[in-house]
Design a protein around this motif. Structure first.
Motif, PDB file in Angstrom:
ATOM      1  N   ALA A  16      53.330  33.786   6.445  1.00  0.00           N
ATOM      2  CA  ALA A  16      54.112  32.493   5.983  1.00  0.00           C
ATOM      3  C   ALA A  16      55.267  31.779   6.230  1.00  0.00           C
ATOM      4  O   ALA A  16      56.125  32.211   7.056  1.00  0.00           O
ATOM      5  CB  ALA A  16      54.684  32.753   4.271  1.00  0.00           C
ATOM      6  N   VAL A  17      55.235  30.303   5.848  1.00  0.00           N
ATOM      7  CA  VAL A  17      56.621  30.050   6.481  1.00  0.00           C
ATOM      8  C   VAL A  17      57.372  29.048   4.932  1.00  0.00           C
ATOM      9  O   VAL A  17      56.534  29.109   3.901  1.00  0.00           O
ATOM     10  CB  VAL A  17      57.232  29.063   6.923  1.00  0.00           C
ATOM     11  N   SER A  18      58.764  28.498   5.229  1.00  0.00           N
ATOM     12  CA  SER A  18      59.435  28.397   3.815  1.00  0.00           C
ATOM     13  C   SER A  18      59.885  26.762   3.970  1.00  0.00           C
ATOM     14  O   SER A  18      60.580  27.167   4.711  1.00  0.00           O
ATOM     15  CB  SER A  18      60.304  29.510   3.252  1.00  0.00           C
ATOM     16  N   VAL A  19      59.507  25.839   3.604  1.00  0.00           N
ATOM     17  CA  VAL A  19      59.312  24.640   3.190  1.00  0.00           C
ATOM     18  C   VAL A  19      59.919  24.242   1.937  1.00  0.00           C
ATOM     19  O   VAL A  19      59.104  23.488   1.287  1.00  0.00           O
ATOM     20  CB  VAL A  19      58.065  23.741   3.843  1.00  0.00           C
ATOM     21  N   ALA A  20      60.745  23.566   2.490  1.00  0.00           N
ATOM     22  CA  ALA A  20      61.459  22.936   1.359  1.00  0.00           C
ATOM     23  C   ALA A  20      61.008  23.302  -0.176  1.00  0.00           C
ATOM     24  O   ALA A  20      60.712  22.585  -1.509  1.00  0.00           O
ATOM     25  CB  ALA A  20      60.717  21.539   0.930  1.00  0.00           C
ATOM     26  N   GLY A  21      61.596  24.929  -0.752  1.00  0.00           N
ATOM     27  CA  GLY A  21      61.375  25.552  -1.445  1.00  0.00           C
ATOM     28  C   GLY A  21      59.496  25.584  -2.091  1.00  0.00           C
ATOM     29  O   GLY A  21      59.401  26.449  -2.736  1.00  0.00           O
ATOM     30  N   ALA A  22      58.444  25.608  -0.766  1.00  0.00           N
ATOM     31  CA  ALA A  22      57.263  26.033  -1.212  1.00  0.00           C
ATOM     32  C   ALA A  22      57.496  27.079  -0.043  1.00  0.00           C
ATOM     33  O   ALA A  22      57.725  27.274   0.968  1.00  0.00           O
ATOM     34  CB  ALA A  22      56.317  24.873  -1.021  1.00  0.00           C
ATOM     35  N   THR A  23      56.233  28.095  -0.574  1.00  0.00           N
ATOM     36  CA  THR A  23      55.979  28.876   0.262  1.00  0.00           C
ATOM     37  C   THR A  23      54.564  28.682   0.878  1.00  0.00           C
ATOM     38  O   THR A  23      53.335  27.992   0.372  1.00  0.00           O
ATOM     39  CB  THR A  23      55.810  30.332  -0.123  1.00  0.00           C
ATOM     40  N   ILE A  24      54.010  28.335   2.297  1.00  0.00           N
ATOM     41  CA  ILE A  24      52.877  27.821   2.585  1.00  0.00           C
ATOM     42  C   ILE A  24      52.635  29.241   3.880  1.00  0.00           C
ATOM     43  O   ILE A  24      53.647  29.626   4.362  1.00  0.00           O
ATOM     44  CB  ILE A  24      53.251  26.359   3.455  1.00  0.00           C
ATOM     45  N   SER A  25      51.814  30.132   3.055  1.00  0.00           N
ATOM     46  CA  SER A  25      51.154  31.204   3.821  1.00  0.00           C
ATOM     47  C   SER A  25      49.829  30.887   3.949  1.00  0.00           C
ATOM     48  O   SER A  25      48.580  29.728   3.510  1.00  0.00           O
ATOM     49  CB  SER A  25      50.950  31.997   2.462  1.00  0.00           C
ATOM     50  N   ILE A  26      49.147  32.039   5.278  1.00  0.00           N
ATOM     51  CA  ILE A  26      47.819  31.851   5.770  1.00  0.00           C
ATOM     52  C   ILE A  26      46.819  33.229   5.699  1.00  0.00           C
ATOM     53  O   ILE A  26      47.765  34.382   5.653  1.00  0.00           O
ATOM     54  CB  ILE A  26      46.724  31.294   7.030  1.00  0.00           C
ATOM     55  N   GLU A  27      45.896  33.580   5.783  1.00  0.00           N
ATOM     56  CA  GLU A  27      45.152  35.130   5.795  1.00  0.00           C
ATOM     57  C   GLU A  27      43.381  34.503   6.665  1.00  0.00           C
ATOM     58  O   GLU A  27      42.901  33.757   6.192  1.00  0.00           O
ATOM     59  CB  GLU A  27      45.021  35.823   4.532  1.00  0.00           C
ATOM     60  N   PRO A  28      43.657  35.165   7.527  1.00  0.00           N
ATOM     61  CA  PRO A  28      41.764  35.412   8.160  1.00  0.00           C
ATOM     62  C   PRO A  28      41.278  35.771   7.355  1.00  0.00           C
ATOM     63  O   PRO A  28      41.676  36.398   6.590  1.00  0.00           O
ATOM     64  CB  PRO A  28      42.527  36.077   9.323  1.00  0.00           C
ATOM     65  N   THR A  29      40.343  35.290   7.365  1.00  0.00           N
ATOM     66  CA  THR A  29      38.509  34.916   6.667  1.00  0.00           C
ATOM     67  C   THR A  29      37.901  35.889   6.932  1.00  0.00           C
ATOM     68  O   THR A  29      38.395  36.096   8.735  1.00  0.00           O
ATOM     69  CB  THR A  29      37.960  34.319   6.064  1.00  0.00           C
ATOM     70  N   ARG A  30      36.665  36.733   7.035  1.00  0.00           N
ATOM     71  CA  ARG A  30      35.759  36.997   8.073  1.00  0.00           C
ATOM     72  C   ARG A  30      35.012  35.836   8.335  1.00  0.00           C
ATOM     73  O   ARG A  30      33.755  36.195   9.359  1.00  0.00           O
ATOM     74  CB  ARG A  30      35.220  38.216   7.768  1.00  0.00           C
ATOM     75  N   ASN A  31      34.406  34.853   7.649  1.00  0.00           N
ATOM     76  CA  ASN A  31      33.909  34.127   7.986  1.00  0.00           C
ATOM     77  C   ASN A  31      34.101  33.153   9.165  1.00  0.00           C
ATOM     78  O   ASN A  31      35.380  33.065   9.886  1.00  0.00           O
ATOM     79  CB  ASN A  31      34.148  32.387   6.767  1.00  0.00           C
ATOM     80  N   ARG A  32      32.923  32.224   9.561  1.00  0.00           N
ATOM     81  CA  ARG A  32      33.746  31.200  11.367  1.00  0.00           C
ATOM     82  C   ARG A  32      32.747  30.133  10.820  1.00  0.00           C
ATOM     83  O   ARG A  32      31.810  30.046   9.597  1.00  0.00           O
ATOM     84  CB  ARG A  32      33.207  32.522  12.128  1.00  0.00           C
ATOM     85  N   ASP A  33      33.212  29.556  11.664  1.00  0.00           N
ATOM     86  CA  ASP A  33      32.548  27.717  11.386  1.00  0.00           C
ATOM     87  C   ASP A  33      31.032  28.347  12.551  1.00  0.00           C
ATOM     88  O   ASP A  33      31.075  28.840  12.718  1.00  0.00           O
ATOM     89  CB  ASP A  33      33.353  26.661  11.859  1.00  0.00           C
ATOM     90  N   HIS A  34      30.887  26.804  12.335  1.00  0.00           N
ATOM     91  CA  HIS A  34      28.866  27.139  13.181  1.00  0.00           C
ATOM     92  C   HIS A  34      29.803  26.744  14.529  1.00  0.00           C
ATOM     93  O   HIS A  34      28.724  26.551  15.520  1.00  0.00           O
ATOM     94  CB  HIS A  34      28.580  25.335  12.902  1.00  0.00           C
ATOM     95  N   TYR A  35      31.215  26.511  15.364  1.00  0.00           N
ATOM     96  CA  TYR A  35      31.676  26.750  17.180  1.00  0.00           C
ATOM     97  C   TYR A  35      32.063  28.343  17.075  1.00  0.00           C
ATOM     98  O   TYR A  35      31.694  28.786  17.989  1.00  0.00           O
ATOM     99  CB  TYR A  35      32.659  25.548  17.324  1.00  0.00           C
TER     100      TYR A  35
END
Length: 128
Positions: A16-35
């Motif tokens: 994650a990163v913290s920006v202006a009091g918000a926490t922005i985070s990510i996590e990988p999933t097992r899914n993939r797009d059509h590419y």
């Protein structure tokens, strides 16, 4: 993920990163797009306690690179919201995120730009 500034581990135990009091985070999933690109779930936890998430982020990068990408999309949303508010004309990217997130992006567009720059610099330095 090995953490290095400006990245943190969120209360969700995600990169994650913290920006202006918000926490922005990510996590990988097992899914993939059509590419075949991996899908990443994103989270934006606003300072007022509201939580938002989605799974529209796809890319080949690692967690640091995908956070950088997410910050770029949040920044584009904020710039578009600000353009719409100034001119009264629709902003192309104002609806990339839920309305509350878009409003927050508009209010914090400078901070988002700085965070994206810091992530880009950290990712570049780590790659060298």
């Amino acid at each position: 993920m090995e953490t290095y500034s400006p990245f943190i581990i969120s209360s969700r135990l995600l990169p994650a990163v913290s920006v202006a009091g918000a926490t922005i985070s990510i996590e990988p999933t097992r899914n993939r797009d059509h590419y075949g690109k991996p899908e990443w779930r994103w989270f934006v936890d606003l300072p007022d306690g509201r939580e938002f998430d989605g799974d529209e982020l796809h890319g080949w990068g690692d967690a640091g690179e995908m956070l950088e990408t997410l910050l770029s999309f949040l920044g584009a949303c904020g710039e578009s919201v600000n353009y719409r508010d100034r001119t009264g004309r629709g902003g192309d990217n104002a609806d990339l995120f839920p309305p509350a997130v878009a409003e927050w992006c508009g209010q914090n567009s400078d901070e988002l730009a700085l965070a994206a720059f810091e992530c880009e610099s950290a990712n570049r330095d780590r790659a060298e």
